[in-house]
Enzyme design. Sequence first.
Site, PDB file in Angstrom:
ATOM      1  N   LYS A 142       0.848  -1.190   0.000  1.00  0.00           N
ATOM      2  CA  LYS A 142       0.000   0.000   0.000  1.00  0.00           C
ATOM      3  C   LYS A 142       0.879   1.234   0.000  1.00  0.00           C
ATOM      4  CE  LYS A 142      -3.211   2.702   2.846  1.00  0.00           C
ATOM      5  NZ  LYS A 142      -4.020   2.796   4.067  1.00  0.00           N
ATOM      6  N   GLU A 197      -9.432  11.989  12.272  1.00  0.00           N
ATOM      7  CA  GLU A 197      -8.658  10.809  12.691  1.00  0.00           C
ATOM      8  C   GLU A 197      -7.804  11.071  13.927  1.00  0.00           C
ATOM      9  OE1 GLU A 197      -5.844   7.275  10.820  1.00  0.00           O
ATOM     10  OE2 GLU A 197      -6.491   8.942   9.556  1.00  0.00           O
TER      11      GLU A 197
END
Length: 394
Positions: A142, A197
């Site tokens: 990723k 977040e």
Amino acid sequence: MSPAVLVRPRPVHRGADLLAAYLPGSFYYTSAHGSLLADGVHACVEADGGDRARAAAAALAAAVRAGHDDPVVVGAIGFRQDGPASLVVPAVVRRACAPAGDGPTAPAAVPAWTVVPRPEPARYADAVRRALELIDGAELDKVVLGRCLDLLSGSPVAVPALLARLVRADPAAHAFAVDVSAPGDPAPRTLVGASPELLVSRRGTEVVANPLAGSAPRVADEARDRGRRAALLASAKDRAEHAHVAAEVARVLGRFCRELHVPAEPTVIGTPTMWHLSTRITGRIADPATSALALAEALHPTPAVCGVPVDRARDAIADLEPLDRGYFTGLVGWTDRHGDGEWVVTIRCAEVCDAAVRLFAGAGIVAGSDPDAELAETGAKFRTLLRALGARER
């Protein structure tokens, strides 16, 4: 003799008052747990060796010895270890409950913005394709690729009004404003945003982290929006991406916690513009000397903003992104002299300098990612700041 009772400062102001009192140059931070407004500089926190938690602890201890009754380290740290940082012990700290989201605020003005994407959308999609080649070649699992929008107005941007609109648009977000001025800036530079977040918080022995990974843009139609939420929760691609992030955050926190609870399944949380897969990880700190900033430094950068494996992902980011991230995908927050504090990932953010604004957004690229879809995701993430500015991406 009975043991000493640790007494921490309690809010003595209203959240709306602190928000109204914010001026550029101050530090402002708010979350569901409360608001903090800091002014002046008692001491700067310097960490040439990179261990900012140790430098912060030393600065806080020195402030206590100097008679500061409520020393706190506040500020922002950039994405790269050798990148920018702006950390200080402020002279004055005021606390309050979190401001409500339904208070009055002036609507965003609609100036004539010049908007320049960096890179151009087609070049960003090409970078996603190059990242997918690295993933197909087993060099990466990723990588998170970011892009910017440069906005220019005919008059200086009113940062306090921009901050107020961000706070009231999404009271659940972690809203912030930090002075990140650097030599050579033509005017004061402010990092401002509303991050969904939580990187990590510590209150007493309790530790909480809430990694987000796997996203879908929201739409105005309620039925379609519910469908997007359900599709995100069922998406094998997004769940695999999220599992990478949650597992890594749990692995790192496990080094510091004597107890750790990691939910088996993610949930979905929403902002006004996005749905996100979310895992709320909780634990109990093993060593009370480990501060919230030390935990944040150990976690940063998570796969949510960098990639897997981290070193190769960081190299790919440097190769594929045309601009240095600076503070984007770094961390913003505070730590007090007891080690308590809260640090969030610096996303849904912009840097404002006079009439110029640079917005940031990124997307996680994994096997199966579609370049056009990732481009659209970054466009949706820009909307948080674009709406607050009264602007739109061309």
